[in-house]
Design an enzyme around this catalytic site. Structure first.
Site, PDB file in Angstrom:
ATOM      1  CB  SER A 138      -8.184   0.302   6.047  1.00  0.00           C
ATOM      2  OG  SER A 138      -8.802   1.528   6.359  1.00  0.00           O
ATOM      3  CE  LYS A 195      -3.938   1.769   2.743  1.00  0.00           C
ATOM      4  NZ  LYS A 195      -4.764   1.480   3.945  1.00  0.00           N
ATOM      5  CB  SER A 217      -8.210   3.110   3.127  1.00  0.00           C
ATOM      6  OG  SER A 217      -7.271   2.575   4.066  1.00  0.00           O
TER       7      SER A 217
END
Length: 282
Positions: free
Chosen positions: A234, A135, A210
């Site tokens: 997330s 990420k 996310s």
């Protein structure tokens, strides 16, 4: 296998994007190579990349059936084929928008690991040549870390986040940075750097957030393992909507060093992997 990953983190046809493409310039080996060398088979069959497991990959390497370069190039090919918008080269691409950037040093690192392994028969560690998409709120010394925001588009960290440093020390290769909700705040999977991430199974559906890019990229088999971060769901949300396991460790079990924070009191780095990879669990 996943206990080894956690420990490391600190505690089709020959040209198909569904399998690796044998590469002519893979470092050669011969039966005369001394010691415990592994001989790379010149007529090796394609190794399947879709939902590949680390255990299966390492077993194939030990038999000389696949090289590190083969696999890294294969995943880079899949990113090119499925992640960008449709083009003349890939007219059927779903345009997943799950990867913000690929690592230009990934193939060079694969070659280094191949030279070591085929000469000595020894792997660099439990994550030898395991491809990882991280990420893009996790610092990388060799790629920018944007947190999905144009405000950080040119942000170049001086070193790796602790978790990525440990992964590389264990032999893992970070092949790219994954899209996310900007500053890891949200559940829609949109950022001003990477655009809106699409669901790997139904592109019109939500990829969650996310850690949307990590979830979609692993569901689409663009790498073996993905790293995300989780504050209030997330990692768990993308895992739920894309058929993945999302492993959220106990808070502080994994260092937050080098991770762009949303909430220090809740953030933790997390692992995402396909359901088939559960076969590797001891």
């Amino acid at each position: 296998m996943f206990s080894a990953v956690l420990a490391a983190c600190g505690g089709g046809g020959g040209n198909s994007v569904f399998s690796f493409t044998p590469v002519a310039d893979t470092p050669p080996t011969t039966p005369e190579t001394p010691g415990d060398a592994v001989v790379l088979q010149p007529d090796r069959a394609p190794f399947p990349l879709v939902e590949a497991t680390v255990e299966g990959f390492h077993a194939a390497m030990r038999k000389g059936q696949v090289s590190c370069r083969d696999v890294v190039q294969g995943y880079l090919d899949r990113i090119a084929a499925f992640d960008a918008d449709a083009s003349d080269a890939y007219p059927d691409s779903p345009g997943l928008h799950s990867v913000i950037a690929v690592n230009p040093a990934a193939l060079a690192r694969a070659d280094e690991l191949d030279r070591q392994f085929f000469k000595t028969g020894q792997m660099a560690g439990p994550m030898h040549c395991v491809t990882v998409l991280a990420k893009d709120n996790i610092d990388t010394h060799d790629m920018k870390t944007t947190a999905g925001s144009l405000a950080l588009a040119n942000n170049q960290p001086p070193d790796d986040a602790y978790i990525l440093r440990k992964i590389r020390e264990a032999g893992g290769i970070v092949i790219g940075k994954a899209n996310l909700d900007e500053f890891a705040f949200g559940f829609t999977g949109s950022s001003s750097v990477g655009g809106k991430t699409r669901n790997a199974y139904i592109p019109a559906n939500s990829a969650g957030g996310s850690s949307s890019g990590t979830g979609t990229s692993i569901a689409a088999s663009l790498a073996m393992l993905g790293l995300g971060t989780d504050t209030g769901g997330s990692v768990r949300v993308p895992s739920a909507v894309e058929g993945l396991y999302g492993l959220r460790p106990t808070l502080r079990l994994v260092s937050q060093d080098g991770i762009v924070p949303l909430a220090h009191g809740q953030d933790t780095a997390c692992l995402l992997y396909t359901s088939d990879a559960a076969d590797d669990t001891p």
